[in-house]
Design a protein around this motif. Structure first.
Motif, mmCIF file in Angstrom:
data_model
loop_
_atom_site.group_PDB
_atom_site.id
_atom_site.type_symbol
_atom_site.label_atom_id
_atom_site.label_comp_id
_atom_site.label_asym_id
_atom_site.label_seq_id
_atom_site.Cartn_x
_atom_site.Cartn_y
_atom_site.Cartn_z
ATOM 1 N N GLU A 102 2.201 115.938 103.184
ATOM 2 C CA GLU A 102 3.634 116.102 102.968
ATOM 3 C C GLU A 102 4.420 116.141 104.273
ATOM 4 O O GLU A 102 5.623 115.871 104.270
ATOM 5 C CB GLU A 102 3.886 117.361 102.150
ATOM 6 C CG GLU A 102 3.334 117.281 100.730
ATOM 7 C CD GLU A 102 3.642 118.506 99.911
ATOM 8 O OE1 GLU A 102 4.261 119.457 100.456
ATOM 9 O OE2 GLU A 102 3.266 118.531 98.716
ATOM 10 N N SER A 103 3.749 116.447 105.384
ATOM 11 C CA SER A 103 4.452 116.468 106.667
ATOM 12 C C SER A 103 4.827 115.068 107.132
ATOM 13 O O SER A 103 5.672 114.893 108.004
ATOM 14 C CB SER A 103 3.590 117.151 107.739
ATOM 15 O OG SER A 103 2.495 116.329 108.126
ATOM 16 N N THR A 121 5.860 112.646 104.967
ATOM 17 C CA THR A 121 6.768 112.038 104.004
ATOM 18 C C THR A 121 8.039 112.876 103.923
ATOM 19 O O THR A 121 8.126 113.965 104.497
ATOM 20 C CB THR A 121 6.128 111.943 102.612
ATOM 21 O OG1 THR A 121 5.797 113.274 102.161
ATOM 22 C CG2 THR A 121 4.867 111.105 102.654
#
Length: 211
Positions: free
Chosen positions: A83-84, A86
């Protein structure tokens, strides 16, 4: 869940470095790395071509034997779920995709010409021609990096993993090569000191077999 499979590559290859650096950055221990003698022609052997018909690196083989290549495809695959890397912000994702679209026709294209002309052809005229072609793109990114920490803002993205390995090798031509771009130099220094795996990736490239 971290990606699993086999990464085929060579430390000198800038596209391979992008993926290898990300794997180190993300502490991935589930992807096996196979170093190929690209300069010695190992990617042109029948066994490799059977898996990767374009005989390019990096190549990635999934656990079920499915194979694909191209650095962006491999990088996005191994970064799935991170998630980092995106953003839920559609504008940020649009800028990231915009860079992906430009990467191979801008800095990647001309930095490759410079490195091969300098290291392998030993052709000073072609080296300078390549530097002249990449200059407007470096000037633009130098201006951008004077305003923000990373390529697309103050957050590290996959764009940085693609961009930095292309630019840092230009310094091998000589220390003066990147001198006109002080913000790019500061950016590379920041990656060296702050971002896991980058320093080792650069060192491994220079000591790679055949270079």
């Amino acid at each position: 869940m971290p990606a699993t499979g086999i990464l085929y590559g060579h430390a000198f290859s800038q596209p391979c470095r992008s993926v290898q650096w990300y794997l180190d950055y993300s502490d991935n221990t589930t992807v096996e790395r196979k170093v190929l003698d690209v300069l010695g022609g190992e990617t042109r052997k029948a066994e490799y071509i059977a898996k990767f018909p374009q005989h390019t690196v990096p190549g990635f083989e999934m656990e079920d034997g499915f194979c694909f290549s191209e650095s962006l495809a491999v990088l996005k695959h191994v970064a799935q779920g991170d998630e980092s890397m995106t953003s839920a912000n559609p504008k940020e994702e649009a800028k990231l995709n915009e860079y992906f679209g430009r990467h191979y026709s801008q800095v990647r294209k001309f930095s490759t010409e410079v490195i091969f002309a300098h290291l392998f052809a030993k052709d000073a005229e072609k080296t300078q021609a390549g530097l002249d072609l990449v200059k407007p793109y470096l000037e633009a990114y130098n201006e951008t990096l004077g305003k923000q920490k990373y390529l697309l803002g103050d957050k590290l993205t996959l764009a940085d993993f693609l961009f930095a390995p292309e630019v840092d090798q230009l310094a091998w031509v000589g220390p003066e090569t990147l001198a006109p771009y002080p913000n790019i130099l500061k950016y590379l220094e920041r990656l060296t000191s702050d971002v896991k795996g980058y320093k080792e990736s650069f060192a491994n490239a220079r000591s790679a077999p055949g270079v």
